[in-house]
Design a protein around this motif. Structure first.
Motif, PDB file in Angstrom:
ATOM      1  N   PHE A  46       5.976 -52.060 -28.770  1.00  0.00           N
ATOM      2  CA  PHE A  46       6.224 -52.247 -30.202  1.00  0.00           C
ATOM      3  C   PHE A  46       5.878 -53.676 -30.627  1.00  0.00           C
ATOM      4  O   PHE A  46       5.270 -53.891 -31.678  1.00  0.00           O
ATOM      5  CB  PHE A  46       7.682 -51.935 -30.530  1.00  0.00           C
ATOM      6  N   THR A  47       6.239 -54.643 -29.797  1.00  0.00           N
ATOM      7  CA  THR A  47       5.944 -56.045 -30.107  1.00  0.00           C
ATOM      8  C   THR A  47       4.442 -56.299 -30.130  1.00  0.00           C
ATOM      9  O   THR A  47       3.923 -56.971 -31.035  1.00  0.00           O
ATOM     10  CB  THR A  47       6.614 -56.967 -29.064  1.00  0.00           C
ATOM     11  N   ILE A  48       3.720 -55.742 -29.148  1.00  0.00           N
ATOM     12  CA  ILE A  48       2.262 -55.906 -29.091  1.00  0.00           C
ATOM     13  C   ILE A  48       1.599 -55.277 -30.318  1.00  0.00           C
ATOM     14  O   ILE A  48       0.736 -55.888 -30.962  1.00  0.00           O
ATOM     15  CB  ILE A  48       1.694 -55.275 -27.799  1.00  0.00           C
ATOM     16  N   CYS A  49       2.017 -54.054 -30.645  1.00  0.00           N
ATOM     17  CA  CYS A  49       1.416 -53.339 -31.778  1.00  0.00           C
ATOM     18  C   CYS A  49       1.688 -54.052 -33.104  1.00  0.00           C
ATOM     19  O   CYS A  49       0.798 -54.172 -33.950  1.00  0.00           O
ATOM     20  CB  CYS A  49       1.956 -51.908 -31.850  1.00  0.00           C
ATOM     21  N   THR A  50       2.914 -54.541 -33.266  1.00  0.00           N
ATOM     22  CA  THR A  50       3.263 -55.265 -34.493  1.00  0.00           C
ATOM     23  C   THR A  50       2.420 -56.525 -34.639  1.00  0.00           C
ATOM     24  O   THR A  50       1.912 -56.824 -35.724  1.00  0.00           O
ATOM     25  CB  THR A  50       4.764 -55.637 -34.492  1.00  0.00           C
ATOM     26  N   THR A  51       2.250 -57.249 -33.533  1.00  0.00           N
ATOM     27  CA  THR A  51       1.431 -58.470 -33.558  1.00  0.00           C
ATOM     28  C   THR A  51      -0.003 -58.155 -33.953  1.00  0.00           C
ATOM     29  O   THR A  51      -0.600 -58.843 -34.794  1.00  0.00           O
ATOM     30  CB  THR A  51       1.449 -59.157 -32.173  1.00  0.00           C
ATOM     31  N   THR A  52      -0.568 -57.109 -33.367  1.00  0.00           N
ATOM     32  CA  THR A  52      -1.956 -56.727 -33.658  1.00  0.00           C
ATOM     33  C   THR A  52      -2.132 -56.334 -35.121  1.00  0.00           C
ATOM     34  O   THR A  52      -3.066 -56.786 -35.794  1.00  0.00           O
ATOM     35  CB  THR A  52      -2.395 -55.567 -32.741  1.00  0.00           C
ATOM     36  N   ILE A  53      -1.224 -55.493 -35.623  1.00  0.00           N
ATOM     37  CA  ILE A  53      -1.311 -55.048 -37.025  1.00  0.00           C
ATOM     38  C   ILE A  53      -1.188 -56.231 -37.978  1.00  0.00           C
ATOM     39  O   ILE A  53      -1.944 -56.355 -38.948  1.00  0.00           O
ATOM     40  CB  ILE A  53      -0.221 -53.997 -37.333  1.00  0.00           C
ATOM     41  N   LEU A  54      -0.243 -57.127 -37.700  1.00  0.00           N
ATOM     42  CA  LEU A  54      -0.041 -58.292 -38.560  1.00  0.00           C
ATOM     43  C   LEU A  54      -1.266 -59.215 -38.559  1.00  0.00           C
ATOM     44  O   LEU A  54      -1.649 -59.748 -39.601  1.00  0.00           O
ATOM     45  CB  LEU A  54       1.202 -59.067 -38.117  1.00  0.00           C
ATOM     46  N   LYS A  55      -1.870 -59.403 -37.396  1.00  0.00           N
ATOM     47  CA  LYS A  55      -3.043 -60.281 -37.308  1.00  0.00           C
ATOM     48  C   LYS A  55      -4.227 -59.704 -38.087  1.00  0.00           C
ATOM     49  O   LYS A  55      -4.952 -60.435 -38.767  1.00  0.00           O
ATOM     50  CB  LYS A  55      -3.422 -60.519 -35.843  1.00  0.00           C
ATOM     51  N   ILE A  56      -4.415 -58.388 -37.982  1.00  0.00           N
ATOM     52  CA  ILE A  56      -5.500 -57.751 -38.749  1.00  0.00           C
ATOM     53  C   ILE A  56      -5.210 -57.844 -40.246  1.00  0.00           C
ATOM     54  O   ILE A  56      -6.089 -58.181 -41.046  1.00  0.00           O
ATOM     55  CB  ILE A  56      -5.671 -56.273 -38.323  1.00  0.00           C
ATOM     56  N   SER A  57      -3.962 -57.557 -40.625  1.00  0.00           N
ATOM     57  CA  SER A  57      -3.563 -57.613 -42.042  1.00  0.00           C
ATOM     58  C   SER A  57      -3.764 -59.016 -42.600  1.00  0.00           C
ATOM     59  O   SER A  57      -4.257 -59.189 -43.723  1.00  0.00           O
ATOM     60  CB  SER A  57      -2.096 -57.211 -42.202  1.00  0.00           C
ATOM     61  N   TYR A  58      -3.380 -60.020 -41.812  1.00  0.00           N
ATOM     62  CA  TYR A  58      -3.495 -61.424 -42.227  1.00  0.00           C
ATOM     63  C   TYR A  58      -4.959 -61.822 -42.394  1.00  0.00           C
ATOM     64  O   TYR A  58      -5.343 -62.445 -43.391  1.00  0.00           O
ATOM     65  CB  TYR A  58      -2.796 -62.287 -41.178  1.00  0.00           C
ATOM     66  N   ARG A  59      -5.774 -61.428 -41.425  1.00  0.00           N
ATOM     67  CA  ARG A  59      -7.195 -61.798 -41.468  1.00  0.00           C
ATOM     68  C   ARG A  59      -7.906 -61.147 -42.643  1.00  0.00           C
ATOM     69  O   ARG A  59      -8.767 -61.756 -43.283  1.00  0.00           O
ATOM     70  CB  ARG A  59      -7.871 -61.401 -40.148  1.00  0.00           C
ATOM     71  N   LEU A  60      -7.545 -59.896 -42.939  1.00  0.00           N
ATOM     72  CA  LEU A  60      -8.202 -59.165 -44.028  1.00  0.00           C
ATOM     73  C   LEU A  60      -7.515 -59.370 -45.372  1.00  0.00           C
ATOM     74  O   LEU A  60      -8.018 -58.906 -46.397  1.00  0.00           O
ATOM     75  CB  LEU A  60      -8.230 -57.663 -43.705  1.00  0.00           C
ATOM     76  N   SER A  61      -6.337 -60.039 -45.349  1.00  0.00           N
ATOM     77  CA  SER A  61      -5.534 -60.224 -46.568  1.00  0.00           C
ATOM     78  C   SER A  61      -5.364 -58.883 -47.290  1.00  0.00           C
ATOM     79  O   SER A  61      -5.603 -58.754 -48.486  1.00  0.00           O
ATOM     80  CB  SER A  61      -6.210 -61.240 -47.497  1.00  0.00           C
ATOM     81  N   SER A  62      -4.924 -57.876 -46.550  1.00  0.00           N
ATOM     82  CA  SER A  62      -4.888 -56.495 -47.039  1.00  0.00           C
ATOM     83  C   SER A  62      -3.763 -56.251 -48.040  1.00  0.00           C
ATOM     84  O   SER A  62      -2.736 -56.926 -48.024  1.00  0.00           O
ATOM     85  CB  SER A  62      -4.723 -55.532 -45.850  1.00  0.00           C
ATOM     86  N   THR A  63      -3.994 -55.267 -48.908  1.00  0.00           N
ATOM     87  CA  THR A  63      -2.965 -54.833 -49.860  1.00  0.00           C
ATOM     88  C   THR A  63      -2.630 -53.358 -49.690  1.00  0.00           C
ATOM     89  O   THR A  63      -1.786 -52.820 -50.406  1.00  0.00           O
ATOM     90  CB  THR A  63      -3.434 -55.068 -51.310  1.00  0.00           C
ATOM     91  N   ASN A  64      -3.301 -52.688 -48.732  1.00  0.00           N
ATOM     92  CA  ASN A  64      -2.975 -51.310 -48.350  1.00  0.00           C
ATOM     93  C   ASN A  64      -3.455 -51.096 -46.918  1.00  0.00           C
ATOM     94  O   ASN A  64      -4.109 -51.977 -46.338  1.00  0.00           O
ATOM     95  CB  ASN A  64      -3.583 -50.284 -49.318  1.00  0.00           C
ATOM     96  N   TYR A  65      -3.163 -49.944 -46.342  1.00  0.00           N
ATOM     97  CA  TYR A  65      -3.390 -49.757 -44.905  1.00  0.00           C
ATOM     98  C   TYR A  65      -4.819 -49.389 -44.525  1.00  0.00           C
ATOM     99  O   TYR A  65      -5.197 -49.468 -43.348  1.00  0.00           O
ATOM    100  CB  TYR A  65      -2.426 -48.704 -44.342  1.00  0.00           C
ATOM    101  N   LEU A  66      -5.667 -48.973 -45.465  1.00  0.00           N
ATOM    102  CA  LEU A  66      -6.989 -48.453 -45.121  1.00  0.00           C
ATOM    103  C   LEU A  66      -7.883 -49.470 -44.397  1.00  0.00           C
ATOM    104  O   LEU A  66      -8.535 -49.111 -43.408  1.00  0.00           O
ATOM    105  CB  LEU A  66      -7.691 -47.923 -46.376  1.00  0.00           C
ATOM    106  N   PRO A  67      -7.930 -50.747 -44.815  1.00  0.00           N
ATOM    107  CA  PRO A  67      -8.758 -51.713 -44.070  1.00  0.00           C
ATOM    108  C   PRO A  67      -8.340 -51.862 -42.608  1.00  0.00           C
ATOM    109  O   PRO A  67      -9.188 -52.096 -41.742  1.00  0.00           O
ATOM    110  CB  PRO A  67      -8.526 -53.023 -44.836  1.00  0.00           C
ATOM    111  N   ILE A  68      -7.046 -51.708 -42.332  1.00  0.00           N
ATOM    112  CA  ILE A  68      -6.564 -51.809 -40.941  1.00  0.00           C
ATOM    113  C   ILE A  68      -7.076 -50.630 -40.129  1.00  0.00           C
ATOM    114  O   ILE A  68      -7.525 -50.782 -38.987  1.00  0.00           O
ATOM    115  CB  ILE A  68      -5.027 -51.874 -40.899  1.00  0.00           C
ATOM    116  N   LEU A  69      -7.024 -49.445 -40.716  1.00  0.00           N
ATOM    117  CA  LEU A  69      -7.545 -48.259 -40.030  1.00  0.00           C
ATOM    118  C   LEU A  69      -9.033 -48.407 -39.743  1.00  0.00           C
ATOM    119  O   LEU A  69      -9.503 -48.043 -38.667  1.00  0.00           O
ATOM    120  CB  LEU A  69      -7.306 -47.008 -40.879  1.00  0.00           C
ATOM    121  N   HIS A  70      -9.789 -48.945 -40.696  1.00  0.00           N
ATOM    122  CA  HIS A  70     -11.231 -49.150 -40.495  1.00  0.00           C
ATOM    123  C   HIS A  70     -11.490 -50.072 -39.301  1.00  0.00           C
ATOM    124  O   HIS A  70     -12.404 -49.833 -38.512  1.00  0.00           O
ATOM    125  CB  HIS A  70     -11.856 -49.760 -41.752  1.00  0.00           C
TER     126      HIS A  70
END
Length: 336
Positions: A46-70
């Motif tokens: 859970f800690t690894i997955c949360t870190t990965t999702i947050l890093k992708i979200s931060y890098r993409l400055s996302s406002t919804n989940y679709l860019p993370i899925l891409h």
């Protein structure tokens, strides 16, 4: 940085600690006997997955989940998971609405009062914007975490429940994977909606480590308590009732309020993930999407809380294993 990290941590725990988790039903369904290693693995994953999702979200400055899925799966597979996540978020919100009705029933009030109460509560919070949702989580989640931790420690102390994990019996260690996978979709949906609010890598590590440890410790305490009760009698549909059954009415009422808070915060978090994605596609005001969605969801809540949890959670736990693998290998794959 620390305050922002804790605010995100409360958003994550608010998304995970819904009716299924806080009631004990979800924990008992996946864990049980021989699960000591599984809970440790869940905490790490859970800690690894949360870190990965947050890093992708931060890098993409996302406002919804679709860019993370891409980023994780590519556009073709992301299109499939896009619909899966929307359906999942819809269904989980329905489960939370049904859970609100079931909670009201346990204290002798009509089921539909609980539905109306959470319906109005969700409209109020979304009418004030995403920032207000984060602020409310920051107030409600510490109350829930402290109350749940306190009642579990009190029960373990009063009933002399053993917390020693039998490392010779780790037959259920693989439960860590579907349980973690189950909680990935709300993580992607919720954290994808706030990626543009993250300010630093330090904030990411504070969020992921604190949320992983809190969920891991509470899961261990909860599972040990349920194992102790389950050895003597069959657990009710909401196992939390079996833990608080021998305490006075004040404790019962407090825990019912805490259970409803868990339901409310999860409903708000899953609804946030859903409406921000719909907003990206149709560019409608969030509050309008929320009201329309809730009116569609309410009739489905009559199916029943325990039936919805029993069917949906294991199904999505298995379907999400692909995303779990992608999240684990993403940091290595991305560097190479």
């Amino acid at each position: 940085m620390f305050r922002a990290g804790m605010k995100n941590m409360f958003l994550i725990t608010g998304a995970v600690m819904g009716a299924g988790y806080a009631s004990g039903r979800e924990i008992w369904q996946f864990f049980g006997a021989g699960s000591g290693l599984a809970i440790v693995l869940f905490t790490i994953l859970f800690t690894i997955c949360t870190t990965t999702i947050l890093k992708i979200s931060y890098r993409l400055s996302s406002t919804n989940y679709l860019p993370i899925l891409h980023q994780l799966t590519g556009k073709r597979i992301a299109a499939i998971y896009d619909y899966m996540i929307l359906i999942y978020l819809f269904c989980v919100t329905v489960v939370m609405i049904a859970g609100s009705g079931a909670t009201f029933e346990t204290i002798g009030m009509p089921f539909w009062w609980g539905i109306i109460f959470i319906f109005i509560g969700l409209i109020i919070i979304f009418s004030k914007g995403i920032g207000e949702l984060l602020n409310v989580n920051q107030v409600l989640m510490p109350m829930l975490i402290i109350a749940l931790f306190f009642i579990l420690v009190l029960f373990i102390k009063d009933d002399s429940v053993s917390l020693v994990m039998d490392w010779d019996n780790h037959t259920n260690w693989m439960a860590a994977f579907p349980f973690t996978a189950l909680n990935i979709l709300p993580l992607i949906a919720v954290l994808g909606a706030v990626g543009n609010r993250i300010k630093s890598n330090g904030e990411i590590y504070i969020t992921s480590i604190s949320s992983g440890l809190i969920l891991g410790i509470i899961t261990l305490l909860y599972n040990s308590s349920l194992l102790h009760i389950g050895a003597e009698a069959e657990l009710p549909p909401i196992p939390l009732f079996a833990i608080i059954n021998n305490y006075n009415a004040v404790v019962m009422v407090i825990m019912m309020v805490m259970l409803w808070i868990a339901i409310y915060t999860t409903a708000a978090a899953t609804l946030l993930g859903m409406v921000t994605r719909i907003n990206k596609k149709y560019e409608m005001p969030l509050i309008k999407i929320v009201i329309i969605s809730l009116f569609i969801m309410v009739p489905f809540s009559g199916i029943g809380f325990s039936q919805l949890v029993a069917f949906l959670y294991p199904l999505y736990g298995i379907l999400n294993l692909y995303i779990l693998v992608k999240l684990i290998i993403y940091p290595i794959y991305n560097k190479t």
